[in-house]
Write an enzyme that holds these catalytic residues in place. Structure first.
Site, PDB file in Angstrom:
ATOM      1  N   ARG A   1     -39.819  -5.871 -18.550  1.00 18.29           N
ATOM      2  CA  ARG A   1     -40.860  -5.136 -17.835  1.00 18.29           C
ATOM      3  C   ARG A   1     -40.243  -4.193 -16.795  1.00 18.29           C
ATOM      4  O   ARG A   1     -40.775  -4.000 -15.702  1.00 18.29           O
ATOM      5  CB  ARG A   1     -41.849  -6.088 -17.140  1.00 18.29           C
ATOM      6  CG  ARG A   1     -42.545  -7.057 -18.053  1.00 18.29           C
ATOM      7  CD  ARG A   1     -43.443  -6.377 -19.071  1.00 18.29           C
ATOM      8  NE  ARG A   1     -44.097  -7.378 -19.905  1.00 18.29           N
ATOM      9  CZ  ARG A   1     -43.574  -7.863 -21.043  1.00 18.29           C
ATOM     10  NH1 ARG A   1     -42.405  -7.436 -21.470  1.00 18.29           N
ATOM     11  NH2 ARG A   1     -44.227  -8.763 -21.748  1.00 18.29           N
TER      12      ARG A   1
ATOM     13  N   GLU B   1     -46.404  -8.201 -11.474  1.00 14.17           N
ATOM     14  CA  GLU B   1     -46.137  -7.153 -12.463  1.00 14.17           C
ATOM     15  C   GLU B   1     -46.925  -5.880 -12.136  1.00 14.17           C
ATOM     16  O   GLU B   1     -46.494  -4.768 -12.434  1.00 14.17           O
ATOM     17  CB  GLU B   1     -46.504  -7.650 -13.864  1.00 14.17           C
ATOM     18  CG  GLU B   1     -46.174  -6.695 -14.980  1.00 14.17           C
ATOM     19  CD  GLU B   1     -46.439  -7.280 -16.353  1.00 14.17           C
ATOM     20  OE1 GLU B   1     -46.643  -6.498 -17.292  1.00 14.17           O
ATOM     21  OE2 GLU B   1     -46.407  -8.526 -16.489  1.00 14.17           O
TER      22      GLU B   1
ATOM     23  N   SER C   1     -52.051  -8.979 -17.416  1.00 15.94           N
ATOM     24  CA  SER C   1     -51.115  -9.926 -16.789  1.00 15.94           C
ATOM     25  C   SER C   1     -50.726  -9.445 -15.401  1.00 15.94           C
ATOM     26  O   SER C   1     -50.175  -8.356 -15.251  1.00 15.94           O
ATOM     27  CB  SER C   1     -49.863 -10.075 -17.657  1.00 15.94           C
ATOM     28  OG  SER C   1     -50.191 -10.548 -18.932  1.00 15.94           O
TER      29      SER C   1
END
Length: 352
Positions: A178, A348, A252
């Site tokens: 990520r 995130e 998420s």
């Protein structure tokens, strides 16, 4: 007109008209959390010829794609640029592969549908990930055992400081989990304009991650195809994740942590059924959603801020929650996971 944009020798009123700059615009329609805060200045960018004019505006610049990975906690100072660059073109192809350039304002899932309708493999496991194509290299988006970096050939971007377009190959993008150079060394210094993907004409299927195989079986699929896998992923995602059009969320909220195997062994001794994925000889990745659920957060609600009832990894806005409410809740979750497991989760979602 006195807009205070800090233009380099330009006439403010003419730039304001040419760039279609708007002032004090609500960003509620532009973020999937549905948070109602205002942008000091706002414009849409649909033509790369506009970059020189935008660069002349001496304000902090915020790039907004699908608004599916941001949490707005306060009014946004400076200029918000809504990416509307569109277009999908075939660069080249051979017997095995095809190289496709996609403009960064294209909806990611639309590109996935484009690929699977042509029988091209490589991104079918990434179906229904929200957001635009521009986020795929920046975030190195991933799901069900596949990451965007596996198909990205190159990324073209406008470099604000040098006022020029540059292209980085896959290695130069420094992809991580990520993560990429665009979130690190080049953070806030670039505007990704297009991405070239290398897709397979003879797909190699990845069905080993998560519940894809079970979903394919329940769908009655006997012959694998990129379309079948994409639809299996879509069924799984829609059964677990809330639709942002119904309940505000950004998917998420936390990254899955990779922890040292010694710590994992300790935790596994207490929780024998803990799910995990081996990263290498030293690290083990555990699902952040599982950790959060063990701390009792799944389904939690305080005011209009909460944790989704089916997926603890997803924080939600049930109506009129403020970004600060979501942020505070995420901090409480971080603290409880740290206290119980000794693991520091990482958010995130980007925070503005």
């Amino acid at each position: 007109m006195g807009w205070g944009l800090g233009l380099q020798g330009k006439n403010n009123s003419s730039i304001f008209a040419q760039m279609h700059l708007q002032q004090n615009i609500s960003l509620k329609p532009y973020n999937t959390f549905g948070i109602d805060v205002a942008a000091e200045y706002f414009t849409e960018l649909s033509d790369i010829s506009s970059f020189e004019e935008i660069t002349s505006i001496q304000q902090q610049k915020h790039i907004l794609g699908g608004g599916s990975n941001i949490l707005l906690t306060q009014p946004v100072k400076g200029l918000v640029i809504h990416n509307k660059l569109k277009g999908i073109t075939i660069e080249k192809e051979d017997d095995e592969h095809i190289w496709i350039r996609v403009q960064s304002g294209e909806i990611w899932h639309d590109f996935v549908l484009y690929a699977i309708n042509k029988g091209l493999g490589g991104i079918e496991n990434l179906a229904l990930i929200p957001g635009t194509v521009g986020a795929s290299p920046m975030q190195n988006i991933g799901a069900y055992g596949v990451e965007a970096k596996e198909t990205i050939e190159s990324v073209t971007f406008w470099y604000w400081n040098e006022q020029t377009f540059l292209t980085y190959n896959n290695r130069e993008c420094a992809f991580g989990y990520r993560d990429s150079i665009f979130k690190q060394l080049l953070k806030d210094k670039t505007f990704i304009t297009s991405v070239v993907y290398k897709l397979d004409k003879r797909p190699k299927y990845n069905t080993s991650y998560g519940a894809i195989e079970q979903e394919l079986e329940s769908m009655g699929v006997h012959e694998l195809s990129v379309k079948a896998i994409a639809y299996a992923v879509m069924h799984i995602r829609t059964s677990k994740l809330p639709d942002p059009k119904v309940i505000g969320n950004a998917g998420s909220f936390f990254k899955n942590p990779a922890i040292h195997k010694k710590l994992f062994s300790i935790i596994q001794g207490r929780y024998p059924n803990i799910p995990y994925y081996k990263v290498n000889d030293k690290l083990v990745k555990v699902p952040a959603g599982w950790l959060i659920e063990q701390c009792g957060w799944k389904g939690f609600k305080k005011g209009d801020a909460g944790v989704h009832a089916k997926q603890a990894l997803v924080l939600v806005n049930y109506g009129s929650a403020k970004g600060s409410d979501i942020w505070k809740l995420s901090g409480e979750i971080l603290s409880s996971v740290k206290e119980r497991f000794g693991i520091e989760l990482e958010r995130e979602v980007q925070v503005w």
